[in-house]
Design a protein around this motif. Structure first.
Motif, PDB file in Angstrom:
ATOM      1  N   ASN A 443      55.398 -64.483  28.002  1.00  7.62           N
ATOM      2  CA  ASN A 443      55.787 -64.334  29.407  1.00  7.62           C
ATOM      3  C   ASN A 443      54.596 -63.939  30.273  1.00  7.62           C
ATOM      4  O   ASN A 443      54.508 -64.352  31.437  1.00  7.62           O
ATOM      5  CB  ASN A 443      56.889 -63.280  29.522  1.00  7.62           C
ATOM      6  CG  ASN A 443      58.223 -63.771  28.999  1.00  7.62           C
ATOM      7  OD1 ASN A 443      58.450 -64.982  28.893  1.00  7.62           O
ATOM      8  ND2 ASN A 443      59.104 -62.853  28.652  1.00  7.62           N
ATOM      9  N   LEU A 444      53.678 -63.132  29.703  1.00  6.54           N
ATOM     10  CA  LEU A 444      52.497 -62.728  30.462  1.00  6.54           C
ATOM     11  C   LEU A 444      51.648 -63.940  30.824  1.00  6.54           C
ATOM     12  O   LEU A 444      51.186 -64.072  31.970  1.00  6.54           O
ATOM     13  CB  LEU A 444      51.680 -61.729  29.641  1.00  6.54           C
ATOM     14  CG  LEU A 444      50.413 -61.184  30.306  1.00  6.54           C
ATOM     15  CD1 LEU A 444      50.751 -60.393  31.560  1.00  6.54           C
ATOM     16  CD2 LEU A 444      49.625 -60.318  29.325  1.00  6.54           C
ATOM     17  N   ARG A 445      51.446 -64.846  29.876  1.00  3.68           N
ATOM     18  CA  ARG A 445      50.666 -66.056  30.158  1.00  3.68           C
ATOM     19  C   ARG A 445      51.349 -66.907  31.221  1.00  3.68           C
ATOM     20  O   ARG A 445      50.697 -67.432  32.135  1.00  3.68           O
ATOM     21  CB  ARG A 445      50.459 -66.863  28.873  1.00  3.68           C
ATOM     22  CG  ARG A 445      49.478 -66.233  27.893  1.00  3.68           C
ATOM     23  CD  ARG A 445      49.103 -67.233  26.810  1.00  3.68           C
ATOM     24  NE  ARG A 445      50.251 -67.630  26.003  1.00  3.68           N
ATOM     25  CZ  ARG A 445      50.640 -66.999  24.908  1.00  3.68           C
ATOM     26  NH1 ARG A 445      49.974 -65.933  24.480  1.00  3.68           N
ATOM     27  NH2 ARG A 445      51.673 -67.440  24.216  1.00  3.68           N
ATOM     28  N   THR A 446      52.666 -67.058  31.107  1.00  6.47           N
ATOM     29  CA  THR A 446      53.407 -67.847  32.104  1.00  6.47           C
ATOM     30  C   THR A 446      53.287 -67.220  33.486  1.00  6.47           C
ATOM     31  O   THR A 446      53.051 -67.909  34.484  1.00  6.47           O
ATOM     32  CB  THR A 446      54.885 -67.948  31.706  1.00  6.47           C
ATOM     33  OG1 THR A 446      54.997 -68.549  30.415  1.00  6.47           O
ATOM     34  CG2 THR A 446      55.665 -68.783  32.721  1.00  6.47           C
ATOM     35  N   ALA A 447      53.427 -65.896  33.545  1.00 13.34           N
ATOM     36  CA  ALA A 447      53.355 -65.197  34.828  1.00 13.34           C
ATOM     37  C   ALA A 447      51.983 -65.339  35.456  1.00 13.34           C
ATOM     38  O   ALA A 447      51.855 -65.571  36.674  1.00 13.34           O
ATOM     39  CB  ALA A 447      53.701 -63.723  34.621  1.00 13.34           C
TER      40      ALA A 447
END
Length: 648
Positions: A443-447
């Motif tokens: 999720n961090l990469r997507t964000a």
């Protein structure tokens, strides 16, 4: 427990929709065909103007009342419940006013309980969206619900002994419009175009033409009634904080207060309505007391010591691990879980849409990914919650998957106002995260990718800035008197935002400042919520409508959307309950599409801890725990606790 809750809601919606198969007319008019059915318990006649008039002892939009005119008491109460004893709860923070109707100041807990309304909005707890006459004996309204007349009870009076009349009702209505909350006053002014005294005990309200008839009678019937004489003699204002209270007509009146420490309400021994069928088995305590504490930690310690006697627990850690103190071990304190038949409050991280940085939905979507429900639930909340996904969670209006059938037809009929992806893609669902680590790297990469796309690049210092060099600042205020668990939950969210390069900060503020900032929408993100509905009502406009978005204290995001406005209108003007359900399902889909709240957690049960002297009916109603309404004190148990030294 969730199954019980869904069954309770479904049963109520079935009762609400029993007459919904018949058309209501172009303006959502209540039906004569509905009201003349025997089980609806209303009377139909024709007045001198040739209008069809419904006369009833209560009100439901569809004209259906479960209880007949001559009912003896609500089915769930104990009519033989003993009167007496004391009930006490806690409150955190401070108070500097006993006027709950002003935006200014911080009102004392329960300070509105002294004032009654024409229709009793607090009962019954086994019917949804139905109210029975309290200050009135009967109501009369025309078939089109263009007006309503309340026939007041002649015996109604204020606690100072003065009679409560139609003059007081009209005065209170006008005072609310002149000095009440702006969002409420603006909404009512557009819907109620007349309030007139017909005689001492009759008052008539007239409604604006060409608007939905939903909630109009309920709204005027729910207005608190104050003493015109007292306000005129004292010169007090509704929009100013004050410690002096006007006389109320309710079963309890203010006895004493110690600012920031305690408020005591005592039963009015001369309460005019104590023998009404609507009140049988209710209002059973002699005293209701509120004890104030600096924060939740101090409040819980005081409960353990017996300084107050009833606690509605919201802290999952305490519920799971905190109730191992001596009073529990000795059986003085009991824990109980009672199913909640209401949809859960729509809580979560709310974006302040007045902030320009949130205009780009990609920014909101990126920031949402910092919330790890799965880890927070397991690590901070003992796995006791479920993740909320819908604004109508676990009801028939809960949107799922792709739109189909009547909902699809409705959305397709609305033209370009509906984004194509709302039709072609499944309804928005909350993201999933890893329960094993606080930062979900996927999720961090997507964000971070979304923030890059939105123009917020990471600098050499690890902080994101836009093209003009402005940092992406996020300030989240929290109430300093709140629970440590809530502080940990919000603090973890802030830490995850910082991992993305967001200049995020959690600000602890005192309760008064928090209340002011909440009212003034002085925040970037706030952990807050939206009230829930099972059926359509004009309150939806105050929650989500564009017209009141700038001033409504019930709309913490300030959401303003033509699509949402149109769907609210569709629900309000629905001609059958099937059409209403379709419109509300589409509204749920649209609210989730607009994405102004990161949905958080919910639970299906009420967590209650109390000293073992309180009792309640065995068969509890679905829509209210009723601890201050229809519970009672067992005097023998109370004496035993006192003798044992359990209570202070």
């Amino acid at each position: 427990m969730r199954r019980q809750k869904s069954q309770a809601i479904a049963a109520t919606q079935t009762r609400m929709g029993r007459f919904g198969v018949m058309a209501l007319g172009a303006l959502g008019i209540a039906l004569l065909a509905t009201t003349v059915r025997g089980e609806s318990h209303v009377e139909v006649s024709t007045n001198d103007a040739g209008e069809t008039v419904i006369t009833a002892h209560g009100y439901n939009y569809y004209g259906e009342l479960e209880y007949p005119k001559d009912f003896e008491h609500f089915s769930y109460v104990n009519p033989d419940a003993p009167k007496g004893g004391s009930f006490s709860i806690d409150a955190s923070g401070t108070f500097d006013s006993m006027n709950p109707y002003s935006r200014k100041g911080r009102a004392g807990a329960l300070s509105s309980m002294m004032y009654e309304t024409l229709l009793d909005g607090g009962a019954p707890a086994d019917e949804y969206a139905t109210s029975y006459c309290l200050l009135c004996e009967t109501i009369e309204y025309d078939e089109g619900q263009n007006w309503v007349i309340f026939n007041l009870r002649p015996e109604a009076k204020f606690s100072d002994g003065t009679p409560l009349t139609a003059e007081d009702v009209v005065f209170s209505h006008n005072l609310s419009l002149e000095q009440g909350l702006p969002s409420y006053a603006n909404a009512v002014k557009q819907r109620v175009i007349g309030a007139e005294v017909l005689d001492t005990h009759r008052v008539k309200f007239t409604f604006a033409p060409e608007i939905s008839r939903r909630s109009l009678i309920s709204q005027v019937g729910a207005t608190s009634v104050w003493s015109k004489k007292w306000f005129e003699e004292t010169g007090a204002r509704l929009d100013e904080p004050r410690m002096e209270t006007s006389p109320g007509s309710g079963p309890y009146m203010l006895d004493s207060y110690d600012i920031n420490r305690r408020i005591v309400y005592k039963r009015n021994p001369d309460y005019w309505g104590k023998d009404l069928p609507i009140n049988v088995g209710r209002h059973n305590y002699d005293e209701i007391r509120v004890e104030y504490f600096a924060d939740e930690t101090a409040a819980f310690e005081a409960f353990k010591a017996g300084e107050y006697t009833f606690r509605a627990e919201a802290n999952s850690k305490q519920w799971s691990t905190g109730y191992d103190f001596p009073a529990v071990e000795k059986g003085w304190v009991v824990q109980e879980e009672i199913p909640d038949g209401n949809p859960p409050t729509n809580v979560g991280f709310v974006f302040n849409l007045d902030r320009e940085k949130f205009a780009d939905k990609r920014v909101r979507e990126a920031l949402a990914l910092a919330y790890n429900f799965e880890w927070s639930n397991e690590s901070l909340q003992y796995g006791l919650f479920s993740q909320r996904e819908s604004f109508f969670q676990d009801t028939v209006q809960h949107a799922r998957g792709l739109p189909e059938g009547a909902e699809l037809e409705l959305l397709q009929s609305m033209g370009d106002i509906v984004p194509p992806e709302m039709i072609s893609e499944p309804v928005r669902m909350p993201h999933t995260s890893s329960p094993t680590r606080v930062v979900d790297r996927r999720n961090l990469r997507t964000a971070m990718g979304l923030l890059d796309e939105a123009g917020y690049s990471v600098g050499s210092d690890g902080i994101r800035r836009d093209a003009d060099g402005n940092t992406l600042d996020i300030v989240i205020p929290i109430n300093s008197s709140g629970s440590p668990t809530m502080e940990s939950l919000i603090g973890t969210y802030v830490q995850n935002l910082q991992q993305m390069g967001v200049n995020a900060e959690m600000q602890k503020v005192d309760p008064s400042q928090y209340t002011l900032r909440r009212r003034d929408r002085d925040y970037d993100i706030v952990f807050d919520g939206y009230r829930t509905f099972i059926g359509a009502g004009t309150g939806l406009m105050q929650l989500y409508g564009s017209e009141q978005a700038a001033v409504s204290v019930f709309n913490p995001a300030g959401i303003s959307s033509p699509l949402i406005d149109a769907l609210i209108d569709k629900a309000l003007f629905a001609e059958t309950t099937d059409e209403e359900t379709t419109a509300l399902t589409a509204l749920d889909r649209a609210l989730r599409y607009e994405f102004f709240v990161v949905p958080a957690y919910y639970k299906s049960d009420n967590w209650l801890a109390y000293f073992n002297m309180y009792e309640h009916p065995e068969d509890m109603p679905p829509f209210d725990v009723g601890e201050m309404d229809f519970w009672w004190v067992n005097p023998e148990k109370a004496e035993a606790l006192k003798a044992a030294g359990a209570l202070r």
